[in-house]
Write a protein that holds these residues in place. Sequence first.
Motif, PDB file in Angstrom:
ATOM      1  N   UNK A   4       0.941  -1.144   0.059  1.00  0.00           N
ATOM      2  CA  UNK A   4       0.025   0.159   0.187  1.00  0.00           C
ATOM      3  C   UNK A   4       0.835   1.164   0.128  1.00  0.00           C
ATOM      4  N   UNK A   5       0.363   2.278  -0.490  1.00  0.00           N
ATOM      5  CA  UNK A   5       0.763   3.826  -0.310  1.00  0.00           C
ATOM      6  C   UNK A   5      -0.061   4.353   0.350  1.00  0.00           C
ATOM      7  N   UNK A   6       0.183   5.481   1.283  1.00  0.00           N
ATOM      8  CA  UNK A   6      -0.630   6.011   2.138  1.00  0.00           C
ATOM      9  C   UNK A   6      -0.176   7.601   1.960  1.00  0.00           C
ATOM     10  N   UNK A   7      -1.157   8.328   1.635  1.00  0.00           N
ATOM     11  CA  UNK A   7      -1.091   9.739   1.249  1.00  0.00           C
ATOM     12  C   UNK A   7      -2.001  10.546   2.798  1.00  0.00           C
ATOM     13  N   UNK A   8      -1.027  11.378   3.248  1.00  0.00           N
ATOM     14  CA  UNK A   8      -1.640  11.954   4.433  1.00  0.00           C
ATOM     15  C   UNK A   8      -1.352  11.042   5.450  1.00  0.00           C
ATOM     16  N   UNK A   9      -0.016  10.574   5.653  1.00  0.00           N
ATOM     17  CA  UNK A   9       0.272   9.607   6.838  1.00  0.00           C
ATOM     18  C   UNK A   9       0.439  10.129   7.974  1.00  0.00           C
ATOM     19  N   UNK A  10       0.549  11.372   8.271  1.00  0.00           N
ATOM     20  CA  UNK A  10       0.550  12.007   9.636  1.00  0.00           C
ATOM     21  C   UNK A  10      -0.429  12.540  10.166  1.00  0.00           C
ATOM     22  N   UNK A  11      -1.581  12.200   9.370  1.00  0.00           N
ATOM     23  CA  UNK A  11      -3.024  12.589  10.123  1.00  0.00           C
ATOM     24  C   UNK A  11      -3.817  11.641  10.700  1.00  0.00           C
ATOM     25  N   UNK A  12      -4.981  11.714  11.177  1.00  0.00           N
ATOM     26  CA  UNK A  12      -5.752  10.806  11.948  1.00  0.00           C
ATOM     27  C   UNK A  12      -5.895   9.365  11.090  1.00  0.00           C
ATOM     28  N   UNK A  13      -6.393   9.574   9.680  1.00  0.00           N
ATOM     29  CA  UNK A  13      -6.518   8.408   8.919  1.00  0.00           C
ATOM     30  C   UNK A  13      -5.333   7.894   8.701  1.00  0.00           C
ATOM     31  N   UNK A  14      -4.094   8.562   8.637  1.00  0.00           N
ATOM     32  CA  UNK A  14      -2.739   8.174   8.160  1.00  0.00           C
ATOM     33  C   UNK A  14      -2.289   7.115   9.454  1.00  0.00           C
ATOM     34  N   UNK A 272     -11.043  -2.903   5.966  1.00  0.00           N
ATOM     35  CA  UNK A 272     -11.840  -3.428   4.743  1.00  0.00           C
ATOM     36  C   UNK A 272     -11.581  -2.810   3.554  1.00  0.00           C
ATOM     37  N   UNK A 273     -11.176  -1.672   3.672  1.00  0.00           N
ATOM     38  CA  UNK A 273     -10.898  -0.907   2.114  1.00  0.00           C
ATOM     39  C   UNK A 273      -9.391  -1.491   1.742  1.00  0.00           C
ATOM     40  N   UNK A 274      -8.631  -1.788   2.794  1.00  0.00           N
ATOM     41  CA  UNK A 274      -7.308  -2.319   2.366  1.00  0.00           C
ATOM     42  C   UNK A 274      -7.062  -3.845   1.773  1.00  0.00           C
ATOM     43  N   UNK A 275      -8.065  -4.516   2.357  1.00  0.00           N
ATOM     44  CA  UNK A 275      -8.026  -5.975   2.459  1.00  0.00           C
ATOM     45  C   UNK A 275      -8.955  -6.534   1.416  1.00  0.00           C
ATOM     46  N   UNK A 276      -9.927  -5.664   0.965  1.00  0.00           N
ATOM     47  CA  UNK A 276     -11.089  -6.090   0.227  1.00  0.00           C
ATOM     48  C   UNK A 276     -10.690  -7.015  -1.019  1.00  0.00           C
ATOM     49  N   UNK A 277     -11.410  -7.977  -1.185  1.00  0.00           N
ATOM     50  CA  UNK A 277     -12.426  -8.597  -0.524  1.00  0.00           C
ATOM     51  C   UNK A 277     -12.503  -9.439   0.591  1.00  0.00           C
ATOM     52  N   UNK A 278     -11.004  -9.792   1.026  1.00  0.00           N
ATOM     53  CA  UNK A 278     -10.716 -10.619   2.163  1.00  0.00           C
ATOM     54  C   UNK A 278     -11.311  -9.996   3.401  1.00  0.00           C
ATOM     55  N   UNK A 279     -11.428 -11.073   4.379  1.00  0.00           N
ATOM     56  CA  UNK A 279     -11.740 -10.507   5.998  1.00  0.00           C
ATOM     57  C   UNK A 279     -10.796 -11.111   6.622  1.00  0.00           C
ATOM     58  N   UNK A 280     -10.023 -10.046   7.286  1.00  0.00           N
ATOM     59  CA  UNK A 280      -8.929 -10.483   8.042  1.00  0.00           C
ATOM     60  C   UNK A 280      -9.243 -10.682   9.578  1.00  0.00           C
ATOM     61  N   UNK A 281      -8.830 -11.563  10.266  1.00  0.00           N
ATOM     62  CA  UNK A 281      -9.188 -11.917  11.556  1.00  0.00           C
ATOM     63  C   UNK A 281      -8.564 -10.898  12.656  1.00  0.00           C
ATOM     64  N   UNK A 282      -9.232 -10.145  13.223  1.00  0.00           N
ATOM     65  CA  UNK A 282      -8.338  -9.061  14.245  1.00  0.00           C
ATOM     66  C   UNK A 282      -8.906  -9.658  15.743  1.00  0.00           C
ATOM     67  N   UNK A 283      -7.974  -9.040  16.646  1.00  0.00           N
ATOM     68  CA  UNK A 283      -8.257  -9.300  17.933  1.00  0.00           C
ATOM     69  C   UNK A 283      -8.906  -8.002  18.684  1.00  0.00           C
ATOM     70  N   UNK A 284      -9.323  -7.005  17.691  1.00  0.00           N
ATOM     71  CA  UNK A 284     -10.016  -5.969  18.195  1.00  0.00           C
ATOM     72  C   UNK A 284     -11.307  -6.228  18.958  1.00  0.00           C
ATOM     73  N   UNK A 285     -11.603  -5.344  19.845  1.00  0.00           N
ATOM     74  CA  UNK A 285     -12.851  -5.525  20.886  1.00  0.00           C
ATOM     75  C   UNK A 285     -13.986  -5.831  19.900  1.00  0.00           C
ATOM     76  N   UNK A 286     -14.588  -6.993  20.456  1.00  0.00           N
ATOM     77  CA  UNK A 286     -15.684  -7.451  19.845  1.00  0.00           C
ATOM     78  C   UNK A 286     -17.101  -6.575  20.093  1.00  0.00           C
TER      79      UNK A 286
END
Length: 398
Positions: A4-14, A272-286
């Motif tokens: 991936x390339x990331x534009x605006x890497x120092x901001x909230x989204x970045x 999801x936008x970065x991995x589409x159409x895959x679904x990546x397993x995460x350990x984030x709070x369910x």
Amino acid sequence: MKAITLLGSTGSIGTQTLDIVAQYPDQFRVVGLAAGNNVEMLAQQIRAFRPSIAAICAPEKLPILQDAIKDLDYKPILLAGEAGIIEVAGYGDSSSVVTGIVGCAGLLPTIAAIKAGKNIALANKETLIAGGPVVLPLIKEYGVKLLPADSEHSAIFQCLQGVPTGGLRKIILTASGGAFRDWAVEDLRNVTVADALKHPNWSMGRKITVDSATLMNKGLEVIEAHYLFGMDYDNIEIVIHPQSIIHSLIELQDTSVLAQLGWADMRLPLLYAMSYPERIHTDWERLDLVKAGNLTFREPNHQKYPCMNLAYAAGRAGGSMPAVLNAANEQAVALFLDEKIKFLDIPRCIEMTCARHTSDNCSNPSLEDIIGADKWARQQVIAETSQLETRPQFISLR
Ligand SMILES: NC(=O)c1ccc[n+]([C@@H]2O[C@H](COP(=O)([O-])OP(=O)(O)OC[C@H]3O[C@@H](n4cnc5c(N)ncnc54)[C@H](OP(=O)(O)O)[C@@H]3O)[C@@H](O)[C@H]2O)c1
């Protein structure tokens, strides 16, 4: 592994995108990074993520960047200025570009990425709102995907998976209601910048946080939804949902309604936008529905928040009008953040600027038309607000 390339890497989204990369290094690698001014953070990111190329928009910061990473054991290409950001956007073998630049400054880099055959993970909504008539044909021509990373549009996109062509009847965008959702209209006269920057649910950059307080963010999202999903404006609705658990809904032809739910965490739509159409397993709070508690809804107050109707009107006018709306809003918000105008001046500046553009609206604008309309609208807002003290409609707000 996705590059991936990331534009605006120092901001909230970045920074949230880089959190994802840091957490899942076997899934993503970073080819390019681009930032505006924050050279210290960009240097740290280059150390941590080792991109092949990086750019800083402020040209005077380039020597600082070069110096800050001179001890590294590899030599990334380092560039500066708008041309540098555009070069990063189209560079190398990244398959997708996450657009986290704020404002219409993201337009030319996004076009460069599309022309280089890269999929776009779109957070930078202003680019699509201003440049829709140019960006959409390019997406088609270059056969790339435009994947929404805005939480509402990601929700709609996720709900749409499996819906047949013609099955969609309405889009229902949820809105938290922003910083002033529980304030009386009369109190909006005296709000400060600090008040407008207190978002109840999301931690975001300053411009989008003010857009949330005026509800222009939702208005911009209506236009974004129109361009992304081809839905006409009569079939895009807004509902206030203070808990921000339901990120948006779609209604199908048979009246069935589908929604996407989750905690208010931008990493999920970004992933999801970065991995589409895959679904990546995460350990984030369910999501725990019991903990989320009551989910409530109310009608948006168009009198309190005129920006929503301004956006619907500009979207319906089409052509170069959404670019004018967007640029007038960017300029007005910048003036508000600099304490040069009051909060309630923001919609007035936008309304006057759009009204003046009506007879010049270009129905099928070229890129040059869009850039010209953007520049004109910014100048127009500055000219209008420089005469604030002599304008009764503004004085009445002070
Ligand atoms: N934050 C969210 O949760 C969220 C949610 C949905 C959509 N979005 C959209 O995502 C975009 C970014 O929002 P944000 O909240 O992340 O904003 P932000 O925190 O203000 O970050 C903006 C980024 O853009 C960079 N930048 C500004 N002008 C630039 C230019 N001319 N060239 C290159 N880079 C430039 C900034 O660099 P420096 O900081 O180095 O100057 C920073 O990295 C906006 O379009 C917003 O509407 C954000």
